[in-house]
Write a protein that holds these residues in place. Structure first.
Motif, PDB file in Angstrom:
ATOM      1  N   UNK A   1      39.703  20.723 -21.768  1.00 41.63           N
ATOM      2  CA  UNK A   1      40.935  20.063 -21.352  1.00 41.63           C
ATOM      3  C   UNK A   1      40.675  18.606 -20.963  1.00 41.63           C
ATOM      4  N   UNK A   2      39.523  18.342 -20.332  1.00 38.33           N
ATOM      5  CA  UNK A   2      39.229  16.990 -19.882  1.00 38.33           C
ATOM      6  C   UNK A   2      38.974  16.036 -21.058  1.00 38.33           C
ATOM      7  N   UNK A   3      38.542  16.595 -22.221  1.00 39.08           N
ATOM      8  CA  UNK A   3      38.303  15.743 -23.392  1.00 39.08           C
ATOM      9  C   UNK A   3      39.600  15.108 -23.890  1.00 39.08           C
ATOM     10  N   UNK A   4      40.743  15.675 -23.469  1.00 39.08           N
ATOM     11  CA  UNK A   4      42.033  15.113 -23.877  1.00 39.08           C
ATOM     12  C   UNK A   4      42.329  13.798 -23.153  1.00 39.08           C
ATOM     13  N   UNK A   5      41.573  13.491 -22.109  1.00 42.14           N
ATOM     14  CA  UNK A   5      41.758  12.225 -21.374  1.00 42.14           C
ATOM     15  C   UNK A   5      40.436  11.464 -21.375  1.00 42.14           C
ATOM     16  N   UNK A   6      40.041  10.928 -22.542  1.00 39.32           N
ATOM     17  CA  UNK A   6      38.717  10.283 -22.647  1.00 39.32           C
ATOM     18  C   UNK A   6      38.563   9.071 -21.743  1.00 39.32           C
ATOM     19  N   UNK A   7      39.695   8.438 -21.329  1.00 41.77           N
ATOM     20  CA  UNK A   7      39.582   7.277 -20.442  1.00 41.77           C
ATOM     21  C   UNK A   7      39.085   7.675 -19.055  1.00 41.77           C
ATOM     22  N   UNK A   8      39.218   8.962 -18.716  1.00 40.61           N
ATOM     23  CA  UNK A   8      38.758   9.421 -17.404  1.00 40.61           C
ATOM     24  C   UNK A   8      37.380  10.099 -17.483  1.00 40.61           C
ATOM     25  N   UNK A   9      36.850  10.201 -18.670  1.00 43.07           N
ATOM     26  CA  UNK A   9      35.533  10.799 -18.873  1.00 43.07           C
ATOM     27  C   UNK A   9      34.462   9.799 -18.417  1.00 43.07           C
ATOM     28  N   UNK A  10      33.521  10.266 -17.595  1.00 45.77           N
ATOM     29  CA  UNK A  10      32.440   9.395 -17.102  1.00 45.77           C
ATOM     30  C   UNK A  10      31.109  10.007 -17.525  1.00 45.77           C
ATOM     31  N   UNK A  11      30.305   9.226 -18.238  1.00 42.87           N
ATOM     32  CA  UNK A  11      28.983   9.704 -18.672  1.00 42.87           C
ATOM     33  C   UNK A  11      28.022   9.622 -17.490  1.00 42.87           C
ATOM     34  N   UNK A  12      27.582  10.765 -16.996  1.00 36.47           N
ATOM     35  CA  UNK A  12      26.676  10.771 -15.844  1.00 36.47           C
ATOM     36  C   UNK A  12      25.504  11.703 -16.119  1.00 36.47           C
ATOM     37  N   UNK A  13      24.448  11.525 -15.356  1.00 40.64           N
ATOM     38  CA  UNK A  13      23.270  12.383 -15.445  1.00 40.64           C
ATOM     39  C   UNK A  13      22.584  12.423 -14.094  1.00 40.64           C
ATOM     40  N   UNK A  14      21.533  13.245 -14.014  1.00 38.88           N
ATOM     41  CA  UNK A  14      20.804  13.378 -12.758  1.00 38.88           C
ATOM     42  C   UNK A  14      19.712  12.313 -12.642  1.00 38.88           C
ATOM     43  N   UNK A  15      19.586  11.728 -11.484  1.00 36.92           N
ATOM     44  CA  UNK A  15      18.503  10.794 -11.214  1.00 36.92           C
ATOM     45  C   UNK A  15      17.186  11.569 -11.130  1.00 36.92           C
ATOM     46  N   UNK A  16      16.066  10.846 -11.221  1.00 33.06           N
ATOM     47  CA  UNK A  16      14.765  11.519 -11.069  1.00 33.06           C
ATOM     48  C   UNK A  16      14.591  12.072  -9.659  1.00 33.06           C
ATOM     49  N   UNK A  17      15.114  11.361  -8.679  1.00 31.21           N
ATOM     50  CA  UNK A  17      15.008  11.804  -7.291  1.00 31.21           C
ATOM     51  C   UNK A  17      16.366  12.361  -6.856  1.00 31.21           C
ATOM     52  N   UNK A  18      16.482  13.684  -6.805  1.00 30.75           N
ATOM     53  CA  UNK A  18      17.721  14.335  -6.377  1.00 30.75           C
ATOM     54  C   UNK A  18      17.425  15.084  -5.082  1.00 30.75           C
ATOM     55  N   UNK A  19      18.299  14.927  -4.094  1.00 34.57           N
ATOM     56  CA  UNK A  19      18.060  15.569  -2.797  1.00 34.57           C
ATOM     57  C   UNK A  19      19.266  16.391  -2.378  1.00 34.57           C
ATOM     58  N   UNK A  20      19.037  17.310  -1.440  1.00 34.92           N
ATOM     59  CA  UNK A  20      20.139  18.079  -0.874  1.00 34.92           C
ATOM     60  C   UNK A  20      20.225  19.490  -1.415  1.00 34.92           C
ATOM     61  N   UNK A  21      21.141  20.279  -0.850  1.00 34.70           N
ATOM     62  CA  UNK A  21      21.398  21.642  -1.291  1.00 34.70           C
ATOM     63  C   UNK A  21      22.700  21.683  -2.079  1.00 34.70           C
ATOM     64  N   UNK A  22      22.708  22.502  -3.130  1.00 37.31           N
ATOM     65  CA  UNK A  22      23.864  22.590  -4.015  1.00 37.31           C
ATOM     66  C   UNK A  22      24.345  24.036  -4.095  1.00 37.31           C
ATOM     67  N   UNK A  23      25.659  24.191  -4.215  1.00 36.00           N
ATOM     68  CA  UNK A  23      26.233  25.526  -4.283  1.00 36.00           C
ATOM     69  C   UNK A  23      26.001  26.164  -5.641  1.00 36.00           C
ATOM     70  N   UNK A  24      25.706  27.470  -5.608  1.00 39.23           N
ATOM     71  CA  UNK A  24      25.558  28.252  -6.835  1.00 39.23           C
ATOM     72  C   UNK A  24      26.099  29.650  -6.564  1.00 39.23           C
ATOM     73  N   UNK A  25      26.345  30.416  -7.624  1.00 40.26           N
ATOM     74  CA  UNK A  25      26.879  31.767  -7.458  1.00 40.26           C
ATOM     75  C   UNK A  25      26.127  32.735  -8.364  1.00 40.26           C
ATOM     76  N   UNK A  26      25.857  33.925  -7.839  1.00 44.44           N
ATOM     77  CA  UNK A  26      25.189  34.972  -8.603  1.00 44.44           C
ATOM     78  C   UNK A  26      26.076  36.213  -8.665  1.00 44.44           C
ATOM     79  N   UNK A  27      26.148  36.816  -9.867  1.00 45.66           N
ATOM     80  CA  UNK A  27      26.837  38.104 -10.033  1.00 45.66           C
ATOM     81  C   UNK A  27      25.759  39.175 -10.101  1.00 45.66           C
ATOM     82  N   UNK A  28      25.734  40.065  -9.105  1.00 50.00           N
ATOM     83  CA  UNK A  28      24.638  41.024  -8.988  1.00 50.00           C
ATOM     84  C   UNK A  28      25.209  42.450  -8.997  1.00 50.00           C
ATOM     85  N   UNK A  29      24.638  43.300  -9.877  1.00 49.77           N
ATOM     86  CA  UNK A  29      25.010  44.716  -9.924  1.00 49.77           C
ATOM     87  C   UNK A  29      23.917  45.518  -9.209  1.00 49.77           C
TER      88      UNK A  29
END
Length: 731
Positions: free
Chosen positions: A635-663
């Motif tokens: 859906x976001x590809x429909x608004x290319x003017x709002x698309x921002x090319x980003x990537x991760x820096x070599x030095x990344x800090x902090x904790x990030x949220x993730x989710x696991x589905x566990x049976x």
């Protein structure tokens, strides 16, 4: 005019009248003169002159009770005369409503009574409530103004407290709604201020009157129970008093011994806070011993401890370590002869006076108090801190909330590394201590040493501890700090610094985004002519370039639009070059994850360092980061003017949220095993929820925190090894 009265303004401004010395004085003025008998005759003459001017200025105005309005300010002056205040304060009290409700001016008051009196009257004058959105904001702004006036002259708050006390004494003429509002404000703000300034007599009466107005039936029941105490209790009180008096006399200690009776408000709050019955609260005998000198205080302590055994850990020495409001006394609790505790306070006559009157005791405004521990010096220090705080707060309501936090009646007393004593609100943490020492120390805190032991900043402090703060220049406040600090100064400083850091991050990111857009047009920000840039900023009402860059980062202005305007490129072809250009890897904006307020991570796909990502420019939110394989990206590809090319820096800090589905096998202890495995992988669990469940199997979703994809893979491996786990995958 006070919120407790209404008045009709006279039609014409009165001239400052003369005073007819032979005219009989009204009874309420005679009562004031009697209370102010300590003044000289010329000073009392000035009081009568102030009354004559005030009476003429308020002519035709009445209180809701029907009495002439002038009776109120004169009664306020009498409250202050009972406290022994100077003549300037009494005159200002008589005239405290004239600037607001009458045509008298600041200049006319200054000409007649001096600039000091005019400044005091101006400081007490409240703001016009019509200019605020609602009554709550008006009251908060009025309070803010009053504190600023207090910083210039402490006598402003004394007049304000006396004004509130007389209004509470005459609250009966108000409507039920007004009585409740005024009583609540009195209990939440004015009584705690009186206590913070050490004015216990005024505080106690404000609390009692506020309680009576807010809960009349509860007050009446408790008051009746106090008056009708059992005969056995009264006899016990007399026996204990006689025994203590006899012991003190044998030691030849000149003293005054009085029994203390609890007020309805103190009984009610103790019953409510400690879930005790009336009998349990009243089953405590209280006495005060007043002696001549500090050594006599400690001798008297030995006498009472010889008479009755002290309760362990219930002795407090507020003489060696005074309270924040200047209060000094020895407190001890004894085993009573009738099975009830006996509370005893021991203090000197001067300490007793300060305990009752606080900053009003031994008024010495010209000379600045009687040393570093005086109530006045401590009050000045507290108010200076409030003034510093109010400069940083965003609104009057936020400032008022911070002040309420600082008005806790209980304090914690701790030592700095140099041995100085700092008083902090109850439940204060090491971080509150850091900000109490200095804002910069608070901002750069990383840990603390309590009595030599290294502890986290969220550690709660206890009286008597020695605190040393560990700092680092690279450290900065974190939003999580607001969850555990309790002092107003710490809260205000952290919020201010976070706003500043968010702004700096936004400016930096906006600069990179605008540069990328300008590079597409084969130019750069440095090559844009200064007049053109200035004209663009003026046209769009940006005070500085930083404001434009921050607005771009927050998604409120598109970098491509700004680039086109700054280069004056044709919107057709040039715009297509921006929009249609496929970004190369080196064109990506690299993020560290520490960008505050301008980079957020989508909850739909929870991107982690190591994932292929893209950014979507969202108004008000800045850049929202998604994984490239996120279902919403189409859906976001429909608004290319709002698309921002980003990537991760070599030095990344902090904790990030993730989710696991566990049976897992649906058996006792299975969930605990999974939680333990996640914890062993050094990951925090934010939330657990059941997706599906039957007799044999359960499907759960774990919301966890990890540092990157490798960390998540380690968590998954540890969970997979468990016998109870049937399957695990990233959600």
């Amino acid at each position: 005019m006070s919120s407790v009265e209404t008045a009709v303004s006279p039609s014409a401004p009165p001239a400052l009248p003369g005073f007819a010395g032979d005219a009989p004085l009204p009874d309420y003025v005679r009562e004031l003169e009697l209370a102010a008998a300590y003044l000289t005759e010329p000073q009392r003459e000035s009081l009568r002159r102030a009354w004559a001017i005030g009476a003429a200025a308020h002519a035709g105005q009445t209180r809701k009770s029907g009495e002439p309005y002038i009776t109120h300010p004169v009664a306020v002056a009498k409250v202050l005369a009972d406290q022994g205040l100077d003549v300037e304060t009494l005159i200002a009290a008589i005239l405290h409503d004239t600037l607001e409700d009458t045509p008298l001016t600041h200049e006319s008051l200054a000409a007649e009574f001096g600039e000091t009196v005019a400044e005091l009257v101006d400081g007490v004058t409240k703001l016009d409530k019509l200019q605020f959105r609602d009554r709550q904001e008006a009251a908060a702004e009025s309070f803010r103004k009053m504190l600023l006036a207090m910083a210039r002259d402490l006598r402003v708050i004394l007049i304000k407290l006396a004004d509130r006390l007389h209004n509470m004494r005459t609250l009966g003429a108000q409507s039920a709604e007004a009585r409740e509002r005024i009583a609540l404000e009195t209990l939440e703000i004015y009584a705690p201020i009186a206590q913070r300034l050490g004015m216990n007599l005024i505080k106690a009466e404000l609390q009692d009157l506020g309680f009576r107005a807010l809960h009349p039936w509860r007050h009446a029941v408790i008051e009746k129970r106090i008056r009708t105490q059992p005969v056995v209790r009264r006899e016990s009180l007399v026996q204990i008093e006689a025994n203590l008096a006899q012991r003190l006399a044998k030691e030849k200690l000149p003293h005054k011994l009085v029994s203390r009776v609890k007020s309805p408000w103190s009984i009610y709050t103790k019953m409510h806070a400690e879930h005790k019955s009336f009998t349990q609260v009243m089953d405590v005998f209280g006495f005060r011993v007043v002696v001549r000198s500090v050594p006599d205080c400690y001798r008297a302590l030995g006498v009472v401890h010889a008479a009755y055994k002290p309760l362990d850990a219930r002795f407090r020495d507020f003489i060696a370590i005074p309270k924040a409001n200047g209060y000094q006394s020895l407190h001890t609790v004894l085993f009573g002869p009738y099975g009830s505790p006996v509370e005893v306070q021991i203090r000197t006559e001067e300490m007793d006076l300060i305990a009752e009157r606080g900053i009003a005791a031994h008024w010495s405004y010209k000379h600045g108090g009687d040393g570093p521990n005086s109530a006045q010096t401590r009050a000045h220090s507290w108010i200076s801190g409030l003034v510093e705080s109010q400069r940083s707060t965003g609104s009057s309501l936020e400032f008022l909330e911070n002040v309420k936090v600082d008005l806790f009646p209980d304090e914690v007393y701790v030592f700095t590394p140099k041995g100085d004593i700092l008083s902090l609100p109850r439940n204060s943490t090491a971080l509150d201590f850091a900000y109490a020492v200095h804002t910069d120390i608070g901002n750069q805190s990383v840990a603390a040493r309590v009595d030599g032991k290294l502890v986290p900043l969220r550690t709660k402090l206890a009286s008597g501890q020695r605190i040393d703060i560990v700092t680092a220049k690279s450290s900065a406040p974190k939003p999580q700090w607001l969850e555990f600090v309790v002092s107003g100064k710490a809260r205000t400083s952290i919020r201010q610094q976070l706003k500043q850091l968010e702004h700096e991050d936004a400016v930096q990111l906006g600069h990179r985004m605008l540069d990328r857009a300008l590079e597409t047009l084969e130019t750069s920000l440095e090559r844009v002519p200064a007049p053109r840039l200035d004209a663009y900023l003026v046209e769009h009402r940006y005070p500085r370039l930083e404001a434009l860059l921050a607005d771009i980062a927050l998604g409120n202005r598109m970098p491509q639009q700004a680039a086109l305007a700054l280069t004056r490129a044709a919107p057709g072809k040039a715009a297509r070059r921006i929009v249609e250009r496929v970004p190369l890897p080196e064109d990506k904006i690299l993020i560290t994850g520490a960008e505050r307020g301008v980079i957020s991570f989508a909850n739909c796909c929870l991107p982690l360092p190591g994932d292929e990502i893209m950014g979507y420019h969202t108004a008000g939110k800045g850049i929202v980061v998604h994984r490239l394989d996120c279902p919403n990206v189409a859906d976001y590809r429909k608004s290319p003017d709002r698309w921002v090319a980003i990537g991760w820096d070599r030095q990344v800090s902090g904790d990030f949220g993730a989710a696991l589905r566990i049976e897992i096998d649906n058996r006792p202890g299975a969930l605990a095993q999974v939680a333990a495995a996640i914890a062993e992988a050094e990951s925090n669990i934010d939330r657990v929820e059941y997706i599906d469940r039957d007799a044999n199997m359960a499907v759960l979703r774990f919301s966890i925190e990890v540092t990157d994809r490798r960390h998540l893979a380690d968590v998954i491996r540890r969970v997979r090894r468990l016998n109870v786990v049937l399957g695990v995958q990233r959600a």
